[in-house]
Design a protein around this motif. Sequence first.
Motif, PDB file in Angstrom:
ATOM      1  N   ASN A  90      22.701  52.231  41.888  1.00 15.53           N
ATOM      2  CA  ASN A  90      23.647  52.417  42.984  1.00 15.53           C
ATOM      3  C   ASN A  90      24.380  53.734  42.747  1.00 15.53           C
ATOM      4  OD1 ASN A  90      25.796  52.405  44.785  1.00 15.53           O
ATOM      5  ND2 ASN A  90      26.312  50.254  44.460  1.00 15.53           N
ATOM      6  N   PRO A  91      24.225  54.726  43.622  1.00 20.74           N
ATOM      7  CA  PRO A  91      24.839  56.033  43.372  1.00 20.74           C
ATOM      8  C   PRO A  91      26.342  56.089  43.588  1.00 20.74           C
ATOM      9  CG  PRO A  91      23.711  56.046  45.480  1.00 20.74           C
ATOM     10  CD  PRO A  91      23.370  54.733  44.828  1.00 20.74           C
ATOM     11  N   GLU A  92      26.931  55.026  44.147  1.00 19.46           N
ATOM     12  CA  GLU A  92      28.382  55.027  44.348  1.00 19.46           C
ATOM     13  C   GLU A  92      29.100  54.951  43.011  1.00 19.46           C
ATOM     14  OE1 GLU A  92      29.416  51.883  47.010  1.00 19.46           O
ATOM     15  OE2 GLU A  92      28.576  52.902  48.758  1.00 19.46           O
ATOM     16  N   THR A  93      30.218  55.646  42.909  1.00 23.47           N
ATOM     17  CA  THR A  93      30.987  55.649  41.672  1.00 23.47           C
ATOM     18  C   THR A  93      31.442  54.234  41.325  1.00 23.47           C
ATOM     19  OG1 THR A  93      32.847  56.715  40.547  1.00 23.47           O
ATOM     20  CG2 THR A  93      33.170  56.148  42.853  1.00 23.47           C
ATOM     21  N   SER A  94      31.501  53.932  40.029  1.00 21.05           N
ATOM     22  CA  SER A  94      31.756  52.576  39.563  1.00 21.05           C
ATOM     23  C   SER A  94      32.999  52.541  38.677  1.00 21.05           C
ATOM     24  CB  SER A  94      30.545  52.074  38.774  1.00 21.05           C
ATOM     25  OG  SER A  94      30.741  50.762  38.297  1.00 21.05           O
ATOM     26  N   TYR A  95      33.813  51.486  38.826  1.00 26.37           N
ATOM     27  CA  TYR A  95      35.049  51.362  38.041  1.00 26.37           C
ATOM     28  C   TYR A  95      35.489  49.908  38.071  1.00 26.37           C
ATOM     29  CZ  TYR A  95      37.341  51.494  42.655  1.00 26.37           C
ATOM     30  OH  TYR A  95      37.723  51.243  43.958  1.00 26.37           O
ATOM     31  N   ALA A  96      36.580  49.601  37.383  1.00 26.49           N
ATOM     32  CA  ALA A  96      37.079  48.225  37.356  1.00 26.49           C
ATOM     33  C   ALA A  96      38.593  48.212  37.540  1.00 26.49           C
ATOM     34  CB  ALA A  96      36.712  47.535  36.050  1.00 26.49           C
ATOM     35  N   ILE A  97      39.066  47.136  38.136  1.00 23.17           N
ATOM     36  CA  ILE A  97      40.489  46.843  38.257  1.00 23.17           C
ATOM     37  C   ILE A  97      40.765  45.552  37.485  1.00 23.17           C
ATOM     38  CG2 ILE A  97      42.351  46.139  39.823  1.00 23.17           C
ATOM     39  CD1 ILE A  97      41.770  49.040  40.153  1.00 23.17           C
ATOM     40  N   ILE A  98      41.795  45.574  36.652  1.00 25.62           N
ATOM     41  CA  ILE A  98      42.240  44.368  35.952  1.00 25.62           C
ATOM     42  C   ILE A  98      43.672  44.088  36.397  1.00 25.62           C
ATOM     43  CG2 ILE A  98      42.617  43.232  33.734  1.00 25.62           C
ATOM     44  CD1 ILE A  98      40.659  45.218  32.494  1.00 25.62           C
ATOM     45  N   GLU A  99      43.873  42.940  37.016  1.00 29.30           N
ATOM     46  CA  GLU A  99      45.201  42.595  37.526  1.00 29.30           C
ATOM     47  C   GLU A  99      45.453  41.112  37.298  1.00 29.30           C
ATOM     48  OE1 GLU A  99      48.006  43.622  41.379  1.00 29.30           O
ATOM     49  OE2 GLU A  99      45.840  43.580  41.645  1.00 29.30           O
ATOM     50  N   ASP A 100      46.591  40.813  36.674  1.00 31.89           N
ATOM     51  CA  ASP A 100      46.946  39.419  36.367  1.00 31.89           C
ATOM     52  C   ASP A 100      45.840  38.715  35.584  1.00 31.89           C
ATOM     53  OD1 ASP A 100      49.368  39.747  37.762  1.00 31.89           O
ATOM     54  OD2 ASP A 100      48.406  39.196  39.659  1.00 31.89           O
ATOM     55  N   GLY A 101      45.197  39.438  34.697  1.00 35.25           N
ATOM     56  CA  GLY A 101      44.162  38.852  33.857  1.00 35.25           C
ATOM     57  C   GLY A 101      42.816  38.663  34.516  1.00 35.25           C
ATOM     58  N   VAL A 102      42.660  39.164  35.733  1.00 36.77           N
ATOM     59  CA  VAL A 102      41.411  39.018  36.482  1.00 36.77           C
ATOM     60  C   VAL A 102      40.740  40.386  36.615  1.00 36.77           C
ATOM     61  CG1 VAL A 102      40.364  38.345  38.669  1.00 36.77           C
ATOM     62  CG2 VAL A 102      42.304  37.047  37.760  1.00 36.77           C
ATOM     63  N   VAL A 103      39.435  40.431  36.320  1.00 41.05           N
ATOM     64  CA  VAL A 103      38.679  41.677  36.383  1.00 41.05           C
ATOM     65  C   VAL A 103      37.861  41.727  37.666  1.00 41.05           C
ATOM     66  CG1 VAL A 103      36.976  43.143  35.234  1.00 41.05           C
ATOM     67  CG2 VAL A 103      38.457  41.645  33.877  1.00 41.05           C
ATOM     68  N   GLU A 104      37.901  42.868  38.332  1.00 45.80           N
ATOM     69  CA  GLU A 104      37.060  43.085  39.513  1.00 45.80           C
ATOM     70  C   GLU A 104      36.334  44.414  39.375  1.00 45.80           C
ATOM     71  OE1 GLU A 104      37.341  43.553  44.397  1.00 45.80           O
ATOM     72  OE2 GLU A 104      39.135  43.026  43.231  1.00 45.80           O
ATOM     73  N   LEU A 105      35.006  44.360  39.386  1.00 46.25           N
ATOM     74  CA  LEU A 105      34.209  45.579  39.410  1.00 46.25           C
ATOM     75  C   LEU A 105      34.166  46.118  40.832  1.00 46.25           C
ATOM     76  CD1 LEU A 105      31.187  44.462  37.201  1.00 46.25           C
ATOM     77  CD2 LEU A 105      33.096  45.922  36.509  1.00 46.25           C
ATOM     78  N   ARG A 106      34.336  47.420  40.974  1.00 44.10           N
ATOM     79  CA  ARG A 106      34.374  48.021  42.312  1.00 44.10           C
ATOM     80  C   ARG A 106      33.493  49.261  42.382  1.00 44.10           C
ATOM     81  NH1 ARG A 106      40.376  47.556  45.033  1.00 44.10           N
ATOM     82  NH2 ARG A 106      40.583  45.294  44.789  1.00 44.10           N
TER      83      ARG A 106
END
Length: 234
Positions: A182-198
């Motif tokens: 997937n050529p879209e840039t990849s990163y993660a958000i961690i909030e209130d102990g929950v991880v979301e890959l974006r």
Amino acid sequence: MRILLLSDLHANPAALEAVTAERFDRLICLGDLVGYGPSPSEVIRFIREHAFATIRGNHDNALALDVECRCSPDLKALAESTLACHRSLLNSEELDWLRALPNSVEFTLDGYRFAAFHATPHDPLYGYEITPELPDDQLREQIEGIKADFILLGHTHLPMVRGIGSRIVVNPGSVGQPKDGNPETSYAIIEDGVVELRRAKYDLPGTVDALRKLPLSAELIDQLTSILEQGTLK
């Protein structure tokens, strides 16, 4: 607290700009600010100004210390050529800053304990063992002895969130050079102990145009462009 987790930026400021449009309270950078991309100084400047914690990746290490980056053989010519180019683009202060970055860091945010490495806990600069496909028993061995709620890793360019007992292993993937198809840039958000890959789209044509201005051979530029456009080495 909203934590923005980034890795493997690889001198791609357009991708970094797309990611940092996110709201965040703390930014964690897992290394490899340089190599492959067109603009190392812009990326270094932003991370120096905004990151809560930054660690040294194998490309940062190679550039700052003039040693091998020990990347895969398929990327050796690209790595060596772009690192040589980046060495001429960075000033002595930027090189000193890269040189002084730690190989790993531990910290507490929002009541959670974090341990961050560029590659793996037992091989912080170069280990490629921890991938999304690694069996649980082998992953458990790789993180043995690490006392943290979140273990943060980069290096493979492959996004991943894995729970092993009470610990969560997170790889945000690559901001500047995704390699999971997937050529879209990849990163993660961690909030209130929950991880979301974006993922986020960015100005890829602008990045390619900037690459073509570097003093690199047409063959290397075409290879770099193909990786960016396809999000893979294949």
